[in-house]
Design a protein around this motif. Structure first.
Motif, PDB file in Angstrom:
ATOM      1  N   CYS A 109     -42.805  -8.693  15.855  1.00 24.45           N
ATOM      2  CA  CYS A 109     -42.054  -7.598  16.461  1.00 24.45           C
ATOM      3  C   CYS A 109     -42.937  -6.659  17.264  1.00 24.45           C
ATOM      4  O   CYS A 109     -43.902  -6.100  16.749  1.00 24.45           O
ATOM      5  CB  CYS A 109     -41.327  -6.822  15.368  1.00 24.45           C
ATOM      6  SG  CYS A 109     -40.323  -5.458  15.984  1.00 24.45           S
ATOM      7  N   GLU A 118     -44.182  -3.327  19.064  1.00 30.13           N
ATOM      8  CA  GLU A 118     -44.077  -1.920  18.673  1.00 30.13           C
ATOM      9  C   GLU A 118     -42.995  -1.229  19.496  1.00 30.13           C
ATOM     10  O   GLU A 118     -42.956  -1.329  20.718  1.00 30.13           O
ATOM     11  CB  GLU A 118     -45.423  -1.225  18.874  1.00 30.13           C
ATOM     12  CG  GLU A 118     -45.453   0.199  18.374  1.00 30.13           C
ATOM     13  CD  GLU A 118     -46.834   0.827  18.472  1.00 30.13           C
ATOM     14  OE1 GLU A 118     -46.922   2.048  18.272  1.00 30.13           O
ATOM     15  OE2 GLU A 118     -47.806   0.099  18.748  1.00 30.13           O
ATOM     16  N   GLY A 119     -42.080  -0.542  18.817  1.00 34.98           N
ATOM     17  CA  GLY A 119     -41.007   0.172  19.502  1.00 34.98           C
ATOM     18  C   GLY A 119     -39.790  -0.667  19.812  1.00 34.98           C
ATOM     19  O   GLY A 119     -38.794  -0.150  20.344  1.00 34.98           O
ATOM     20  N   ASP A 120     -39.806  -1.961  19.498  1.00 37.71           N
ATOM     21  CA  ASP A 120     -38.666  -2.836  19.766  1.00 37.71           C
ATOM     22  C   ASP A 120     -37.633  -2.659  18.656  1.00 37.71           C
ATOM     23  O   ASP A 120     -37.878  -3.028  17.498  1.00 37.71           O
ATOM     24  CB  ASP A 120     -39.126  -4.291  19.834  1.00 37.71           C
ATOM     25  CG  ASP A 120     -38.033  -5.225  20.333  1.00 37.71           C
ATOM     26  OD1 ASP A 120     -36.856  -4.826  20.333  1.00 37.71           O
ATOM     27  OD2 ASP A 120     -38.363  -6.364  20.724  1.00 37.71           O
ATOM     28  N   THR A 121     -36.480  -2.112  18.997  1.00 37.62           N
ATOM     29  CA  THR A 121     -35.452  -1.809  17.989  1.00 37.62           C
ATOM     30  C   THR A 121     -34.527  -2.989  17.705  1.00 37.62           C
ATOM     31  O   THR A 121     -33.654  -2.898  16.846  1.00 37.62           O
ATOM     32  CB  THR A 121     -34.602  -0.607  18.445  1.00 37.62           C
ATOM     33  OG1 THR A 121     -33.984  -0.921  19.708  1.00 37.62           O
ATOM     34  CG2 THR A 121     -35.475   0.638  18.604  1.00 37.62           C
ATOM     35  N   GLU A 122     -34.692  -4.100  18.423  1.00 38.40           N
ATOM     36  CA  GLU A 122     -33.819  -5.260  18.230  1.00 38.40           C
ATOM     37  C   GLU A 122     -34.400  -6.301  17.282  1.00 38.40           C
ATOM     38  O   GLU A 122     -33.777  -7.336  17.042  1.00 38.40           O
ATOM     39  CB  GLU A 122     -33.511  -5.926  19.576  1.00 38.40           C
ATOM     40  CG  GLU A 122     -32.633  -5.113  20.504  1.00 38.40           C
ATOM     41  CD  GLU A 122     -32.197  -5.923  21.714  1.00 38.40           C
ATOM     42  OE1 GLU A 122     -31.846  -7.103  21.530  1.00 38.40           O
ATOM     43  OE2 GLU A 122     -32.216  -5.387  22.826  1.00 38.40           O
ATOM     44  N   CYS A 123     -35.587  -6.051  16.759  1.00 37.21           N
ATOM     45  CA  CYS A 123     -36.266  -7.072  15.958  1.00 37.21           C
ATOM     46  C   CYS A 123     -35.481  -7.447  14.698  1.00 37.21           C
ATOM     47  O   CYS A 123     -34.903  -6.588  14.032  1.00 37.21           O
ATOM     48  CB  CYS A 123     -37.660  -6.593  15.552  1.00 37.21           C
ATOM     49  SG  CYS A 123     -38.802  -6.497  16.944  1.00 37.21           S
ATOM     50  N   GLU A 124     -35.498  -8.731  14.378  1.00 31.86           N
ATOM     51  CA  GLU A 124     -34.933  -9.237  13.135  1.00 31.86           C
ATOM     52  C   GLU A 124     -36.018  -9.222  12.058  1.00 31.86           C
ATOM     53  O   GLU A 124     -37.213  -9.140  12.353  1.00 31.86           O
ATOM     54  CB  GLU A 124     -34.413 -10.665  13.347  1.00 31.86           C
ATOM     55  CG  GLU A 124     -33.388 -10.814  14.454  1.00 31.86           C
ATOM     56  CD  GLU A 124     -32.038 -10.211  14.100  1.00 31.86           C
ATOM     57  OE1 GLU A 124     -31.811  -9.934  12.895  1.00 31.86           O
ATOM     58  OE2 GLU A 124     -31.215 -10.020  15.018  1.00 31.86           O
ATOM     59  N   LYS A 149     -41.069 -10.042  11.291  1.00 32.78           N
ATOM     60  CA  LYS A 149     -41.980  -9.122  10.620  1.00 32.78           C
ATOM     61  C   LYS A 149     -42.604  -9.820   9.410  1.00 32.78           C
ATOM     62  O   LYS A 149     -42.056 -10.790   8.886  1.00 32.78           O
ATOM     63  CB  LYS A 149     -41.208  -7.872  10.170  1.00 32.78           C
ATOM     64  CG  LYS A 149     -40.470  -7.155  11.287  1.00 32.78           C
ATOM     65  CD  LYS A 149     -39.574  -6.064  10.725  1.00 32.78           C
ATOM     66  CE  LYS A 149     -38.729  -5.408  11.819  1.00 32.78           C
ATOM     67  NZ  LYS A 149     -37.794  -4.396  11.278  1.00 32.78           N
ATOM     68  N   ARG A 156     -41.710  -6.342  25.102  1.00 36.49           N
ATOM     69  CA  ARG A 156     -40.624  -7.265  24.735  1.00 36.49           C
ATOM     70  C   ARG A 156     -40.696  -8.566  25.537  1.00 36.49           C
ATOM     71  O   ARG A 156     -40.406  -9.647  25.025  1.00 36.49           O
ATOM     72  CB  ARG A 156     -39.272  -6.590  24.964  1.00 36.49           C
ATOM     73  CG  ARG A 156     -38.945  -5.507  23.962  1.00 36.49           C
ATOM     74  CD  ARG A 156     -37.852  -4.572  24.500  1.00 36.49           C
ATOM     75  NE  ARG A 156     -36.653  -5.251  24.939  1.00 36.49           N
ATOM     76  CZ  ARG A 156     -35.572  -5.475  24.178  1.00 36.49           C
ATOM     77  NH1 ARG A 156     -35.580  -5.077  22.914  1.00 36.49           N
ATOM     78  NH2 ARG A 156     -34.506  -6.063  24.660  1.00 36.49           N
ATOM     79  N   ASN A 170     -40.574  -4.085  29.236  1.00 31.65           N
ATOM     80  CA  ASN A 170     -39.566  -3.917  28.182  1.00 31.65           C
ATOM     81  C   ASN A 170     -38.126  -4.086  28.649  1.00 31.65           C
ATOM     82  O   ASN A 170     -37.198  -4.015  27.844  1.00 31.65           O
ATOM     83  CB  ASN A 170     -39.730  -2.543  27.524  1.00 31.65           C
ATOM     84  CG  ASN A 170     -40.933  -2.501  26.608  1.00 31.65           C
ATOM     85  OD1 ASN A 170     -41.175  -3.426  25.827  1.00 31.65           O
ATOM     86  ND2 ASN A 170     -41.726  -1.437  26.713  1.00 31.65           N
TER      87      ASN A 170
END
Length: 381
Positions: A159, A161-167, A171, A259, A264
């Motif tokens: 993931c 850094e700062g990516d809010t869509e990560c599953e 991680k 991303r 991004n």
């Protein structure tokens, strides 16, 4: 009145003279302090960053640095001086010369790259003689297959850094160090798959309207993709294989931490994906027609020289399914422990939105299931 106009003209001339005494502050972004030579109107003055005298009101400001591999970094900008202090930001990019491609022509793929970029190159005859047999094999069994050298290195996998869509399966982010390898410049195409399908009696099942020879081959199962690498290894006399997840993501990122390899956000000029109803790359056009597969190589390459790593078609990789990166390999090798009833797939596809083509996104599929948006690319050492 005449006196007024003479004074105005004198003031104007004086102002122009003043601008010739102006200074130019040149910035080269993240190439600052990297030895780029700044020139103004072809006169070399200093290294970047630099503050140099203008000397005129119409300028061409440039920065250049020769590199050991035969390429060079270069940027230029035309400037009209309208103030006593002018800020100029240059964005140097790599320029790949004939010498660069000649030095890289240490195998058949390097020869093919030289021939592609310099079809009238001075050393083409010698290279053709040297690589004639290998080139004939590639042309016969996998036409236009280009393998790109990916340098050894380390990166943070997972993931961004700062990516809010990560599953959760992206991680935890972790460091991976890889040795150098090669990866095909694009996904394997219909023309590169055809001879294999013919010899192994496999059916080619392309979607209607996607039968062009340079379209990515799809409806390929995981066993099909592995069988292709085995077949190609025998035909070309070198070991081919599917990349690992780590190799794939390292190559897709190409040094980036965002991303996508370019940043991004994504737009239709960067990759093949479904941008939504208001987008120029919407899956369904206003006339009701649907977009479909596009030929490989239509979009800009990343820093490593790879194309279509984002969007286009999903790409099989070797790894088994694991729902987090806990205990994942850190040397770039495939993760062959876990739930191997599923195999991982990366990169997104033409019929899905941009979130699916993020560098870190992990998908998995049933190995024996063939999908109209599933393809692959090959790796070697």
């Amino acid at each position: 009145m005449m006196k007024f106009w003479l004074l105005a003209l004198l003031w104007l001339l004086t102002a122009c003279d003043d601008f010739t005494q102006a200074t130019i502050a040149v910035d080269c972004g993240h190439f600052n302090n990297q030895g780029l030579q700044v020139s103004v109107n072809s006169q070399p003055l200093s290294t970047c960053p630099a503050t140099v005298p203008a000397g005129a009101t119409q300028l061409k400001v440039s920065a250049r640095k020769e590199l050991a591999d035969g390429s060079y970094l270069y940027a230029e900008q035309e400037v009209t001086v309208t103030a006593m202090q002018v800020q100029v930001r240059l964005e140097p990019t790599s320029v790949f010369t004939e010498e660069y491609y000649y030095r890289k022509a240490t195998d058949v793929y390097g020869f093919m790259a030289y021939q592609k970029h310099y079809p009238d190159g001075a050393r083409l005859r010698d290279l053709r003689i040297q690589f004639s047999e290998e080139f004939a094999n590639v042309y016969t069994y996998a036409p236009n297959l280009m393998m790109v050298q990916i340098p050894a290195g380390s990166f943070m996998m997972g993931c961004s850094e700062g990516d809010t869509e990560c599953e959760e399966n992206e991680k935890p982010q972790h460091s991976v160090t890889l040795k150098g390898f090669k990866l095909s410049q694009t996904e394997i195409t219909l023309e590169q798959y055809y001879k294999f399908a013919e010899e192994t009696q496999r059916e080619i099942d392309q979607p209607r309207g996607s039968e062009h020879r340079t379209d990515p081959v799809v409806n390929v199962t995981y066993p099909d993709a592995v069988a292709y690498t085995t077949w190609l290894s025998k035909k070309l006399g070198q070991k081919f294989f599917l990349p690992s997840e780590a190799q794939w993501e390292y190559a897709a990122r190409a040094g980036s931490t965002t991303r996508y390899s370019w940043g991004n956000t994504a737009d239709c000029s960067q990759a093949s994906f479904d941008g939504g109803p208001q987008s120029k790359c919407s899956l369904t056009l206003k006339n009701g027609d649907e977009l479909n597969l596009k030929a490989v190589g239509r979009y800009p390459a990343n820093t490593f020289g790879l194309q279509d790593m984002h969007g286009s078609v999903w790409e099989w990789v070797q790894d088994c399914r694991n729902d987090s990166y806990d205990q994942a390999p850190t040397d770039g090798s495939p993760w062959l422990a876990g739930n191997c009833k599923w195999r991982m797939s990366r990169g997104g596809a033409w019929n899905m939105d941009s979130g699916y083509m993020r560098s870190s996104l992990r998908a998995y599929g049933a190995p024996n299931r063939a999908l109209y948006h599933q393809g692959f690319r090959v790796a070697s050492y």
